[in-house]
Design a protein around this motif. Structure first.
Motif, short mmCIF file in Angstrom:
data_model
loop_
_atom_site.label_atom_id
_atom_site.label_comp_id
_atom_site.label_asym_id
_atom_site.label_seq_id
_atom_site.Cartn_x
_atom_site.Cartn_y
_atom_site.Cartn_z
N ASP B 266 0.83 -1.21 0.00
CA ASP B 266 0.00 0.00 0.00
C ASP B 266 0.86 1.26 0.00
O ASP B 266 0.63 2.19 -0.78
CB ASP B 266 -0.93 0.01 1.22
N VAL B 267 1.86 1.26 0.89
CA VAL B 267 2.75 2.42 0.97
C VAL B 267 3.54 2.54 -0.32
O VAL B 267 3.71 3.62 -0.89
CB VAL B 267 3.70 2.27 2.18
N GLU B 268 4.02 1.38 -0.80
CA GLU B 268 4.86 1.34 -1.98
C GLU B 268 4.14 1.96 -3.18
O GLU B 268 4.73 2.69 -3.97
CB GLU B 268 5.25 -0.12 -2.26
N LEU B 269 2.85 1.70 -3.29
CA LEU B 269 2.07 2.22 -4.41
C LEU B 269 1.90 3.72 -4.34
O LEU B 269 1.94 4.41 -5.36
CB LEU B 269 0.69 1.55 -4.45
N LYS B 270 1.72 4.21 -3.13
CA LYS B 270 1.36 5.63 -2.99
C LYS B 270 2.55 6.57 -3.02
O LYS B 270 2.43 7.71 -3.44
CB LYS B 270 0.61 5.83 -1.66
N ARG B 271 3.70 6.09 -2.52
CA ARG B 271 4.81 7.02 -2.34
C ARG B 271 5.36 7.47 -3.69
O ARG B 271 5.24 6.76 -4.69
CB ARG B 271 5.91 6.39 -1.50
N SER B 272 5.97 8.63 -3.68
CA SER B 272 6.56 9.08 -4.93
C SER B 272 8.06 8.88 -4.85
O SER B 272 8.69 9.17 -3.83
CB SER B 272 6.26 10.57 -5.15
N ARG B 273 8.63 8.31 -5.91
CA ARG B 273 10.07 8.06 -5.90
C ARG B 273 10.78 9.15 -6.68
O ARG B 273 10.25 9.69 -7.64
CB ARG B 273 10.35 6.70 -6.54
N ILE B 274 11.99 9.46 -6.23
CA ILE B 274 12.81 10.40 -6.97
C ILE B 274 13.56 9.58 -8.02
O ILE B 274 14.35 8.70 -7.68
CB ILE B 274 13.82 11.11 -6.06
N VAL B 275 13.23 9.82 -9.29
CA VAL B 275 13.93 9.07 -10.33
C VAL B 275 14.95 10.00 -10.98
O VAL B 275 14.61 11.08 -11.45
CB VAL B 275 12.93 8.53 -11.37
N LEU B 276 16.20 9.56 -10.96
CA LEU B 276 17.26 10.39 -11.55
C LEU B 276 17.29 10.22 -13.06
O LEU B 276 17.09 9.13 -13.57
CB LEU B 276 18.61 10.00 -10.96
N GLU B 277 17.55 11.32 -13.75
CA GLU B 277 17.66 11.27 -15.21
C GLU B 277 19.07 10.85 -15.60
O GLU B 277 20.03 11.16 -14.92
CB GLU B 277 17.40 12.66 -15.78
N GLY B 278 19.17 10.17 -16.72
CA GLY B 278 20.48 9.88 -17.30
C GLY B 278 21.30 8.91 -16.48
O GLY B 278 20.83 8.29 -15.53
N GLY B 279 22.56 8.78 -16.88
CA GLY B 279 23.46 7.86 -16.18
C GLY B 279 24.59 8.61 -15.52
O GLY B 279 24.69 9.83 -15.62
N VAL B 280 25.45 7.85 -14.86
CA VAL B 280 26.61 8.46 -14.21
C VAL B 280 27.57 8.96 -15.29
O VAL B 280 27.86 8.23 -16.22
CB VAL B 280 27.33 7.41 -13.33
N PRO B 281 28.04 10.20 -15.18
CA PRO B 281 29.00 10.69 -16.17
C PRO B 281 30.28 9.87 -16.15
O PRO B 281 30.59 9.22 -15.15
CB PRO B 281 29.29 12.13 -15.71
N SER B 282 31.00 9.91 -17.27
CA SER B 282 32.23 9.13 -17.35
C SER B 282 33.28 9.65 -16.38
O SER B 282 33.55 10.84 -16.33
CB SER B 282 32.77 9.19 -18.77
N PRO B 283 33.90 8.77 -15.62
CA PRO B 283 34.94 9.22 -14.70
C PRO B 283 36.21 9.66 -15.41
O PRO B 283 37.13 10.17 -14.79
CB PRO B 283 35.21 8.00 -13.82
N ILE B 284 36.27 9.47 -16.73
CA ILE B 284 37.43 9.94 -17.49
C ILE B 284 37.33 11.45 -17.67
O ILE B 284 38.31 12.16 -17.66
CB ILE B 284 37.50 9.24 -18.88
#
Lengths: 303, 324
Positions: B266-284
């Motif tokens: 029930d909680v899982e359905l209602k809560r709002s998740r923060i979804v990050l855009e894109g991927g991790v930038p290259s460490p290079i």
């Protein structure tokens, strides 16, 4: 439905830890068991043992030797006295084939021993040290690889002169290149494995890591490559002797006998057939053993 | 947990050079660890979390000097380990050990369990002969295996049992600090709990200090006293584990925490998740300013210009963000 909590009683722990009941098997035992289950490989092994007996024990039961000729019995067809017949100088082909087998086997094992030594040291250093040294050592190997085997061997033989000792040297320095590459590749992939890192965090020295951790884990691969290089060396020797760059008379090898028999194919084909058949059987046996060893050491290779 | 600092890491940087090109040598670097600093107290467990490739393992391996640091220092009991000679390093290796991630790769398949554990004793000349055997049996029992296992080979054990052998090996030298490099992520959940509980028991019995590297937040919360969150080679937030869960301050930590599923549909359905855009930038080629700005929902102009430092937001809660 729910059960009242007091109807449960905790089970007494009889054993503190989990025991393993299966008898302990080492990787070697596992490999041996898999090898024994492989009919082709076992067949190859039996044939090889028979050939070894033929080459090393056989001469004690023979009435002839490989060098004395009997000009009254030249080019005799197979008979009870000479089961493989005689050659154009009246020498018993069966006896000569026994000695030839000795030489071929010695060359096979001997040259592999040489290339093992060079290959493991060279590949081990190249793989473990890495970086610029590895780069340099690998380019040197590339140069050797870029010259065709056959040309390289023939040139070296011409340079050093024919003879048994030189065949050892030439084949030894011919085949180590492959061995060095295999060892290097194995060590490169294992160098960053966690068990090596663990040894380093414990403070293990470089020789300890190389000899206790890295090389023991390449042994399987090394054995497999060696087992497949032995027939290649035997074949190369036969070829060299066939074109006259190999062993010198009165010494005899299977390739040399084949070369001698070649001149008389129309009437006396047996002088070629027997040594050629021995070479073929020897090669087949070694190849089956090699394949069997590969499957035994690397179960993932099996179908 | 005492107040004595056992390990102090200051501005630790580890870059891996990549040499590309033959004629025009271009010297690029993988910025694996980009200046991390933290203190570890005697008897404490510090969790180090972050997604794959953020430099957690590299940090751990650099701290134990499997890699040489590019710059910065790691002071173990007051001495910077990068200044030590090989001989001095041997004494540090007795006090600092590591447990590895993959229990299948961390044990030499050609050695018996007894030899794997005994190797530590051999290298440091701690025991030999009968004493060595007894010590190995004792260690095996400490980690919940029995002495009969000493003559067996690693492939005869399950993942959890192998991890116990790895722990016994680390314990053989009586270390003070153990770096746990994702010791449970290769195990299945029921075994994870066993291993974590055992690590906690060992900590109590032997007074161990752990640097616990992991990516499973709920497990880390369970075992750690404090947690450091890493993103692309930098620490973005450090605080006590309770505080981190109750009041995450860095936007990245907030996003990470919102990704933990809640075991209530029930909680899982209602809560709002923060979804990050894109991927991790290259460490290079990491972004300028704050590394997280490319994916941060709250990013502003300032974030691209200056790098945020870790600042104290009360009660030792350190956050590296311009917006808090």
């Amino acid at each position: 439905m729910s059960l009242p909590l007091d109807s449960f009683t905790p089970l007494q722990r009889t054993q503190k830890t989990d025991a393993i009941n299966r008898p302990s098997t080492t990787l070697w035992q596992d490999a041996r068991r898999r090898f024994k289950k492989n009919p082709l490989a076992m067949g190859g092994l039996i044939v090889l043992i028979l050939i070894c007996l033929f080459g090393f024990v056989g001469p004690f039961f023979s009435h002839f030797n490989y060098y004395s000729n009997d000009l009254s019995h030249t080019l005799n067809p197979p008979s009870w006295v000479h089961p493989f017949g005689t050659d154009e100088l009246g020498r018993d082909i069966l006896t000569r084939a026994m000695y030839g087998t000795q030489i071929s086997l010695a060359i096979g094992f001997g040259s592999v021993l040489i290339n093992l030594t060079i290959g493991i040291i060279y590949g081990g250093i190249s793989g473990y040290v890495g970086g610029r040294i590895d780069n340099l050592m690998q380019r040197f190997i590339d140069i050797i690889f870029s010259v065709p085997d056959m040309l390289y061997v023939i040139l070296l033989m011409v340079l050093l002169g024919s003879g048994l000792r030189n065949i050892f040297i030439v084949l030894g320095i011919e085949y180590w290149v492959t061995m060095a590459r295999i060892v290097r590749g194995q060590i490169l992939t294992m160098r960053e494995q966690e068990f090596v890192l663990a040894a380093r965090t414990l403070g293990a020295s470089t020789p300890r890591i190389l000899f206790k951790h890295l090389l023991p884990n390449t042994v399987g691969q090394i054995i497999v490559v060696s087992a497949l290089q032995i027939p290649a060396a035997i074949f190369m020797e036969a070829f060299l002797s066939f074109i006259g760059l190999g062993v010198q008379p009165p010494l005899v090898s299977l390739g040399y006998m084949a070369a001698e028999g070649r001149g008389n194919i129309p009437g006396y084909a047996f002088a070629l057939i027997f040594p050629a058949a021995l070479i073929a059987i020897l090669m087949l046996a070694f190849n089956f053993i090699g394949d069997g060893l590969r499957d035994a050491f690397d179960p993932k290779m099996r179908k | 947990m005492s107040n004595e600092v056992i390990l102090e890491v200051n501005n630790l940087v580890k870059h891996f050079p990549i040499n590309e090109g033959f004629l025009s040598r271009e010297n690029k670097k993988v910025h694996a660890v980009n200046g991390i600093s933290f203190k570890l107290h005697q008897g404490e467990t510090l969790g180090l979390v972050g997604e794959s490739g953020c430099g957690k393992s590299t940090a751990g391996r650099t701290i134990i000097r499997l890699y040489e640091a590019t710059s910065g220092e790691a002071k173990f009991m007051g001495r910077n380990i990068y200044d030590l000679s090989k001989k001095e390093m041997m004494t540090v290796r007795r006090d600092m050990q590591m447990i590895f991630q993959d229990p299948y790769a961390s044990l030499n398949p050609r050695m018996t369990v007894g030899d794997i554990i005994g190797e530590a004793l051999d290298i440091h000349h701690l025991a030999s002969g009968q004493k060595r055997t007894n010590r190995i049996y004792e260690l095996l029992e400490t980690v919940g295996l029995n002495s009969e296992h000493a003559n067996r080979f690693p492939h005869e054990f399950s993942g959890g049992q192998r991890q116990r052998i790895g722990i016994a090996r680390a314990l053989a030298v009586n270390p003070k600090l153990i770096i746990c490099d994702e010791p449970i992520s290769a195990l299945d959940v029921s075994i994870q709990a066993q291993i974590v509980n055992m690590l906690e028991e060992l900590q109590e019995q032997l007074g161990l200090t752990y640097l616990f590297i992991a990516h499973d937040l709920s497990m880390v919360k369970h075992i750690s006293h404090r947690i450091a969150v890493m993103y692309l080679g930098r620490i973005v937030e450090i605080t006590t584990s309770q505080d981190l869960y109750d009041h995450p301050m860095h936007p990245y930590t907030q996003a990470l925490l919102s990704a933990i599923p809640i075991p209530d549909p029930d909680v899982e359905l209602k809560r709002s998740r923060i979804v990050l855009e894109g991927g991790v930038p290259s460490p290079i080629d990491p972004p300028s300013g704050c590394y997280f700005r490319t994916r941060c929902p709250k990013a502003q102009q300032q974030c691209a210009q200056t790098t945020p430092e870790l600042k104290d937001c009360g009660n030792g809660h350190l956050v590296a963000c311009h917006l808090v």
